[in-house]
Design a protein around this motif. Sequence first.
Motif, PDB file in Angstrom:
ATOM      1  N   SER A  25      38.318  43.016  40.586  1.00 30.78           N
ATOM      2  CA  SER A  25      37.645  42.851  41.878  1.00 30.78           C
ATOM      3  C   SER A  25      38.456  43.534  42.970  1.00 30.78           C
ATOM      4  CB  SER A  25      37.462  41.369  42.212  1.00 30.78           C
ATOM      5  OG  SER A  25      38.715  40.746  42.457  1.00 30.78           O
ATOM      6  N   LYS A  26      37.750  44.135  43.893  1.00 30.32           N
ATOM      7  CA  LYS A  26      38.379  44.835  45.003  1.00 30.32           C
ATOM      8  C   LYS A  26      37.668  44.439  46.291  1.00 30.32           C
ATOM      9  CE  LYS A  26      39.461  49.500  46.651  1.00 30.32           C
ATOM     10  NZ  LYS A  26      39.254  50.957  46.407  1.00 30.32           N
ATOM     11  N   VAL A  27      38.388  43.742  47.149  1.00 27.48           N
ATOM     12  CA  VAL A  27      37.810  43.256  48.405  1.00 27.48           C
ATOM     13  C   VAL A  27      37.874  44.364  49.443  1.00 27.48           C
ATOM     14  CG1 VAL A  27      37.956  41.533  50.224  1.00 27.48           C
ATOM     15  CG2 VAL A  27      38.444  40.882  47.851  1.00 27.48           C
ATOM     16  N   GLU A  28      36.725  44.618  50.081  1.00 28.84           N
ATOM     17  CA  GLU A  28      36.653  45.651  51.116  1.00 28.84           C
ATOM     18  C   GLU A  28      36.052  45.066  52.392  1.00 28.84           C
ATOM     19  OE1 GLU A  28      34.357  48.863  49.568  1.00 28.84           O
ATOM     20  OE2 GLU A  28      35.850  49.469  48.080  1.00 28.84           O
ATOM     21  N   GLY A  29      36.397  45.686  53.519  1.00 30.06           N
ATOM     22  CA  GLY A  29      35.857  45.268  54.808  1.00 30.06           C
ATOM     23  C   GLY A  29      36.526  44.021  55.345  1.00 30.06           C
ATOM     24  N   LYS A  30      36.000  43.534  56.461  1.00 30.84           N
ATOM     25  CA  LYS A  30      36.550  42.330  57.099  1.00 30.84           C
ATOM     26  C   LYS A  30      35.453  41.643  57.904  1.00 30.84           C
ATOM     27  CE  LYS A  30      39.713  44.710  59.138  1.00 30.84           C
ATOM     28  NZ  LYS A  30      40.870  45.093  60.007  1.00 30.84           N
ATOM     29  N   GLY A  31      35.714  40.402  58.273  1.00 34.40           N
ATOM     30  CA  GLY A  31      34.748  39.645  59.064  1.00 34.40           C
ATOM     31  C   GLY A  31      33.449  39.429  58.311  1.00 34.40           C
ATOM     32  N   GLY A  33      31.413  41.619  57.435  1.00 39.35           N
ATOM     33  CA  GLY A  33      31.128  42.728  56.531  1.00 39.35           C
ATOM     34  C   GLY A  33      31.990  42.744  55.286  1.00 39.35           C
ATOM     35  N   ILE A  34      32.717  41.660  55.040  1.00 36.83           N
ATOM     36  CA  ILE A  34      33.601  41.639  53.880  1.00 36.83           C
ATOM     37  C   ILE A  34      32.776  41.569  52.588  1.00 36.83           C
ATOM     38  CG2 ILE A  34      33.884  39.131  53.740  1.00 36.83           C
ATOM     39  CD1 ILE A  34      36.893  39.671  53.198  1.00 36.83           C
ATOM     40  N   LYS A  35      33.215  42.291  51.584  1.00 36.29           N
ATOM     41  CA  LYS A  35      32.481  42.350  50.321  1.00 36.29           C
ATOM     42  C   LYS A  35      33.449  42.575  49.175  1.00 36.29           C
ATOM     43  CE  LYS A  35      31.587  47.208  51.347  1.00 36.29           C
ATOM     44  NZ  LYS A  35      30.560  48.209  51.689  1.00 36.29           N
ATOM     45  N   THR A  36      33.008  42.251  47.973  1.00 35.59           N
ATOM     46  CA  THR A  36      33.821  42.424  46.763  1.00 35.59           C
ATOM     47  C   THR A  36      33.149  43.441  45.845  1.00 35.59           C
ATOM     48  OG1 THR A  36      34.588  40.122  46.880  1.00 35.59           O
ATOM     49  CG2 THR A  36      34.849  41.275  44.784  1.00 35.59           C
ATOM     50  N   VAL A  37      33.887  44.496  45.536  1.00 33.06           N
ATOM     51  CA  VAL A  37      33.393  45.525  44.627  1.00 33.06           C
ATOM     52  C   VAL A  37      33.962  45.255  43.226  1.00 33.06           C
ATOM     53  CG1 VAL A  37      33.293  48.002  44.127  1.00 33.06           C
ATOM     54  CG2 VAL A  37      33.293  47.196  46.507  1.00 33.06           C
ATOM     55  N   LEU A  63      26.993  32.285  43.381  1.00 28.72           N
ATOM     56  CA  LEU A  63      27.799  32.243  44.602  1.00 28.72           C
ATOM     57  C   LEU A  63      26.949  32.127  45.870  1.00 28.72           C
ATOM     58  CD1 LEU A  63      30.337  35.069  43.665  1.00 28.72           C
ATOM     59  CD2 LEU A  63      30.817  32.615  43.760  1.00 28.72           C
ATOM     60  N   GLY A  64      25.637  32.227  45.696  1.00 26.73           N
ATOM     61  CA  GLY A  64      24.763  32.192  46.870  1.00 26.73           C
ATOM     62  C   GLY A  64      24.994  33.384  47.779  1.00 26.73           C
ATOM     63  N   ALA A  65      25.289  34.511  47.187  1.00 26.76           N
ATOM     64  CA  ALA A  65      25.616  35.714  47.951  1.00 26.76           C
ATOM     65  C   ALA A  65      24.662  36.842  47.590  1.00 26.76           C
ATOM     66  CB  ALA A  65      27.056  36.146  47.685  1.00 26.76           C
ATOM     67  N   GLN A  66      24.486  37.766  48.527  1.00 25.89           N
ATOM     68  CA  GLN A  66      23.684  38.940  48.243  1.00 25.89           C
ATOM     69  C   GLN A  66      24.499  39.927  47.409  1.00 25.89           C
ATOM     70  OE1 GLN A  66      22.345  40.510  51.999  1.00 25.89           O
ATOM     71  NE2 GLN A  66      20.609  39.098  52.116  1.00 25.89           N
ATOM     72  N   VAL A  67      23.817  40.673  46.564  1.00 27.28           N
ATOM     73  CA  VAL A  67      24.488  41.674  45.742  1.00 27.28           C
ATOM     74  C   VAL A  67      23.795  43.019  45.923  1.00 27.28           C
ATOM     75  CG1 VAL A  67      25.194  39.961  44.028  1.00 27.28           C
ATOM     76  CG2 VAL A  67      23.066  41.220  43.696  1.00 27.28           C
ATOM     77  N   GLU A  71      23.127  51.971  40.463  1.00 28.55           N
ATOM     78  CA  GLU A  71      23.429  52.506  39.134  1.00 28.55           C
ATOM     79  C   GLU A  71      23.776  53.987  39.181  1.00 28.55           C
ATOM     80  OE1 GLU A  71      20.437  51.520  36.303  1.00 28.55           O
ATOM     81  OE2 GLU A  71      20.291  49.428  36.943  1.00 28.55           O
ATOM     82  N   LYS A  72      23.245  54.715  40.163  1.00 29.71           N
ATOM     83  CA  LYS A  72      23.523  56.148  40.250  1.00 29.71           C
ATOM     84  C   LYS A  72      24.994  56.414  40.555  1.00 29.71           C
ATOM     85  CE  LYS A  72      18.874  57.597  41.631  1.00 29.71           C
ATOM     86  NZ  LYS A  72      18.069  58.290  42.671  1.00 29.71           N
ATOM     87  N   THR A  73      25.559  55.615  41.441  1.00 28.74           N
ATOM     88  CA  THR A  73      26.972  55.788  41.804  1.00 28.74           C
ATOM     89  C   THR A  73      27.886  54.830  41.050  1.00 28.74           C
ATOM     90  OG1 THR A  73      26.744  54.243  43.669  1.00 28.74           O
ATOM     91  CG2 THR A  73      26.338  56.587  44.112  1.00 28.74           C
ATOM     92  N   ASP A  74      27.287  53.986  40.180  1.00 27.65           N
ATOM     93  CA  ASP A  74      28.049  53.018  39.398  1.00 27.65           C
ATOM     94  C   ASP A  74      28.874  52.111  40.303  1.00 27.65           C
ATOM     95  OD1 ASP A  74      28.750  51.836  36.984  1.00 27.65           O
ATOM     96  OD2 ASP A  74      30.567  53.034  36.786  1.00 27.65           O
ATOM     97  N   ARG A  75      28.203  51.575  41.321  1.00 26.15           N
ATOM     98  CA  ARG A  75      28.892  50.722  42.298  1.00 26.15           C
ATOM     99  C   ARG A  75      28.137  49.394  42.384  1.00 26.15           C
ATOM    100  NH1 ARG A  75      32.586  51.231  46.473  1.00 26.15           N
ATOM    101  NH2 ARG A  75      32.161  50.124  48.423  1.00 26.15           N
ATOM    102  N   TYR A  76      28.879  48.294  42.144  1.00 28.20           N
ATOM    103  CA  TYR A  76      28.280  46.968  42.110  1.00 28.20           C
ATOM    104  C   TYR A  76      29.054  46.051  43.056  1.00 28.20           C
ATOM    105  CZ  TYR A  76      25.990  49.080  38.164  1.00 28.20           C
ATOM    106  OH  TYR A  76      25.260  49.936  37.389  1.00 28.20           O
ATOM    107  N   ILE A  77      28.330  45.470  44.006  1.00 26.65           N
ATOM    108  CA  ILE A  77      28.955  44.757  45.122  1.00 26.65           C
ATOM    109  C   ILE A  77      28.403  43.346  45.229  1.00 26.65           C
ATOM    110  CG2 ILE A  77      29.284  44.746  47.633  1.00 26.65           C
ATOM    111  CD1 ILE A  77      28.909  47.803  47.544  1.00 26.65           C
ATOM    112  N   VAL A  78      29.288  42.394  45.478  1.00 28.38           N
ATOM    113  CA  VAL A  78      28.920  41.013  45.783  1.00 28.38           C
ATOM    114  C   VAL A  78      29.447  40.705  47.173  1.00 28.38           C
ATOM    115  CG1 VAL A  78      29.056  38.597  45.086  1.00 28.38           C
ATOM    116  CG2 VAL A  78      29.130  40.392  43.343  1.00 28.38           C
ATOM    117  N   ASN A  79      28.577  40.279  48.079  1.00 25.62           N
ATOM    118  CA  ASN A  79      29.020  39.973  49.445  1.00 25.62           C
ATOM    119  C   ASN A  79      30.008  38.814  49.454  1.00 25.62           C
ATOM    120  OD1 ASN A  79      27.446  41.984  50.429  1.00 25.62           O
ATOM    121  ND2 ASN A  79      26.010  40.677  51.558  1.00 25.62           N
TER     122      ASN A  79
END
Length: 404
Positions: A25-31, A33-37, A63-67, A71-79
């Motif tokens: 997991s890689k946490v990006e952003g803050k406040g 806009g924080i998200k986990t890649v 987690l009750g979070a938006q995701v 698939e094109k960029t192979d990027r999967y994010i959980v807010n």
Amino acid sequence: MAGVVNIRRDVSDKFYRYKMPKIISKVEGKGNGIKTVVPNMSEVAKALSRPTTYPTKFFGCELGAQVKCDEKTDRYIVNGAHAADKLQSLLDVFIEKFVLCPNCKNPETDLLISKDETITRDCKACGANKAVDMRHKLCTFILKNPPATATNKKSSKKDKKSKKEKDGVPTPPDTASNESADEDDELTRRINAEAALLPSNCYDEDEDDWAQDTSADAVAARMKEMNVGGAVAKLEADGDDDEDERDDPLEIFATFISEHMKATDQEIIDASAGIRDDKVCVVLAQVLFDENVLTAKQIPSRAPLLRRFLKDAKCQKGLLGGIERLVAVSHKELLPKVAIILKALYDEDLVEEEVLLAWGEKASRKYVEKKVSKEIREKCAPFLTWLQEAEEEESDDEEESDEE
């Protein structure tokens, strides 16, 4: 680089054959806009044989979070900010609910959707077909985004066979039942008739080169050098108890099956731990089958076990290599019937059409002498021709459909 863990993390056995990468997991952003890649989500999903979107959406549900799944960029994010350990624990729950067989706890399952929109886990190991908990929110997403499973391929093949039968082209039977049934089958009669016209003198047992190349010692030495199929070849040698040979994993595996022919599929799977699946397929074809492979319906009865190892084209080629050795070394009386054996493998969906056609294009000395390999393919020519015609007709139909 991430390590690997057992798919069932409650199993501590380091030789447990089912592995997956650890979640990163890689946490990006803050406040706000924080998200986990999750950068290795696709590798994790591939190890579980599930679409990458399924575990990602599962995280969002739990987690009750938006995701976000790209698939094109192979990027999967959980807010939100989520630690890798937390996601790994949630993944364990996903595996329990949507991957493991409820009956045998094996992860080799396919998700199938029935007509009444019930999602089931179809187990390749024990044959169980049990429904998942349809109350989970992920089920709605799965129903809207169904997985592409082997069932779809089988339906496609059945449609092709049905169409060819409608067009007057003989269709192979669903199983290689027995000799009398095979003789009554039109395609089988065609195979036998055309194979009988092929020259057979190149398989003369009295020929010096052939006898020299396939003696027990020569075969054992050659197969040992290639490190493929040597286990069974060695079993044919006369009483060599050399400890170094006996320590070979293939030797141990082949000996185990030979001495425990009534062993369960799971016991055979456990005995294969640490051996590459394609090499396991080479051994199984030679040890599980004998001169009664057709009359005793050995292929249909052993199909569930074989499917456990036939995970890709390489493994399917290994199975074909084992069949080559079966008919050329262990049971030469089966050589005239090798096309029927391949048809039985095809009918059980053990070997795909593309693999069979590619195998038939060129003789190889990987498993037997090239001269014998060529003859085996000649014996299979009627069946391979039938497959090729089916492929060409399907392509023509697709072109006509596109034009319309």
